[in-house]
Write a protein that holds these residues in place. Structure first.
Motif, mmCIF file in Angstrom:
data_model
loop_
_atom_site.group_PDB
_atom_site.id
_atom_site.type_symbol
_atom_site.label_atom_id
_atom_site.label_comp_id
_atom_site.label_asym_id
_atom_site.label_seq_id
_atom_site.Cartn_x
_atom_site.Cartn_y
_atom_site.Cartn_z
ATOM 1 N N CYS A 94 46.337 15.208 83.606
ATOM 2 C CA CYS A 94 45.789 16.261 84.467
ATOM 3 C C CYS A 94 45.087 17.365 83.678
ATOM 4 O O CYS A 94 44.762 18.416 84.249
ATOM 5 N N THR A 95 44.796 17.151 82.406
ATOM 6 C CA THR A 95 44.228 18.195 81.563
ATOM 7 C C THR A 95 42.851 18.648 82.040
ATOM 8 O O THR A 95 41.983 17.829 82.324
ATOM 9 N N VAL A 96 42.690 19.956 82.132
ATOM 10 C CA VAL A 96 41.409 20.611 82.389
ATOM 11 C C VAL A 96 41.283 21.719 81.354
ATOM 12 O O VAL A 96 42.220 21.988 80.599
ATOM 13 N N HIS A 97 40.136 22.361 81.297
ATOM 14 C CA HIS A 97 39.961 23.510 80.410
ATOM 15 C C HIS A 97 40.014 24.787 81.225
ATOM 16 O O HIS A 97 39.421 24.865 82.303
ATOM 17 N N LEU A 98 40.705 25.773 80.701
ATOM 18 C CA LEU A 98 40.701 27.123 81.243
ATOM 19 C C LEU A 98 40.141 27.999 80.142
ATOM 20 O O LEU A 98 40.777 28.162 79.097
ATOM 21 N N ASP A 99 38.926 28.485 80.346
ATOM 22 C CA ASP A 99 38.204 29.239 79.308
ATOM 23 C C ASP A 99 38.147 28.458 77.994
ATOM 24 O O ASP A 99 38.337 29.012 76.915
ATOM 25 N N GLY A 100 37.908 27.146 78.093
ATOM 26 C CA GLY A 100 37.735 26.300 76.922
ATOM 27 C C GLY A 100 39.011 25.771 76.303
ATOM 28 O O GLY A 100 38.954 24.942 75.400
ATOM 29 N N LYS A 101 40.154 26.191 76.791
ATOM 30 C CA LYS A 101 41.429 25.731 76.241
ATOM 31 C C LYS A 101 42.044 24.691 77.176
ATOM 32 O O LYS A 101 42.063 24.885 78.395
ATOM 33 N N PRO A 102 42.565 23.604 76.614
ATOM 34 C CA PRO A 102 43.163 22.585 77.481
ATOM 35 C C PRO A 102 44.464 23.089 78.106
ATOM 36 O O PRO A 102 45.297 23.690 77.423
ATOM 37 N N VAL A 103 44.602 22.866 79.410
ATOM 38 C CA VAL A 103 45.821 23.214 80.140
ATOM 39 C C VAL A 103 46.183 22.062 81.063
ATOM 40 O O VAL A 103 45.324 21.287 81.471
ATOM 41 N N ARG A 104 47.457 21.976 81.386
ATOM 42 C CA ARG A 104 47.938 20.956 82.316
ATOM 43 C C ARG A 104 47.821 21.515 83.734
ATOM 44 O O ARG A 104 48.543 22.424 84.119
#
Length: 147
Positions: free
Chosen positions: A47-57
């Motif tokens: 489910c990884t996406v980027h939040l301000d360029g950082k990977p988050v679950r």
């Protein structure tokens, strides 16, 4: 009243409860099904996406806590790192079943944004927690190095 967010460069409104995980808001409210459900506890990386360029679950991030710009697998090709990693993924035929690959690509793109020439140790650290049931880890590492 929805919860405002920027997803892949577009202003959106999430019309769901504040505690709804981003994963389900993306899939169910916006119809963006590229981000996958894997484990639901932030351990597999599908489910990884980027939040301000950082990977988050995204399975662990409530939409009410979003503070930043979200990039999903549907939008990663708009970034230089995303285009490079997608091209390498195809050239090396990384994908087997493909289920984990959106999360793998998102983690790899974030790594390349920070470090254009990662060594094995940097790759291991960045990709830790991204599980591939088909065990394409060798091809994943090669693709990151090629990108």
């Amino acid at each position: 009243m929805g919860i405002p967010a920027v997803v892949n460069g577009k202003q959106v409104q999430f019309d769901g409860p504040e505690d709804m995980p981003l994963l389900w808001a993306l899939r169910d409210l916006l119809g963006m099904t590229g981000t996958k459900f894997g484990c639901g506890i932030g351990q597999c990386g599908a489910c990884t996406v980027h939040l301000d360029g950082k990977p988050v679950r995204s399975c662990m991030l409530p939409i009410g806590e979003i503070d930043g710009r979200i990039t999903t697998i549907e939008g990663i090709g708009e970034t230089e790192e995303g285009r490079r990693i997608q091209k390498a993924w195809l050239a090396l035929e990384v994908v087997q079943c493909g289920y984990c690959q959106c999360g793998q690509i998102m983690a790899a793109a974030a790594l390349l944004a920070r470090n254009a020439k990662p060594d094995d140790s940097a790759i291991d650290i960045a990709m830790a927690g991204n599980i591939c049931r088909c065990c394409t880890y060798v091809r994943i590492r090669q693709a990151i190095k090629e990108a």
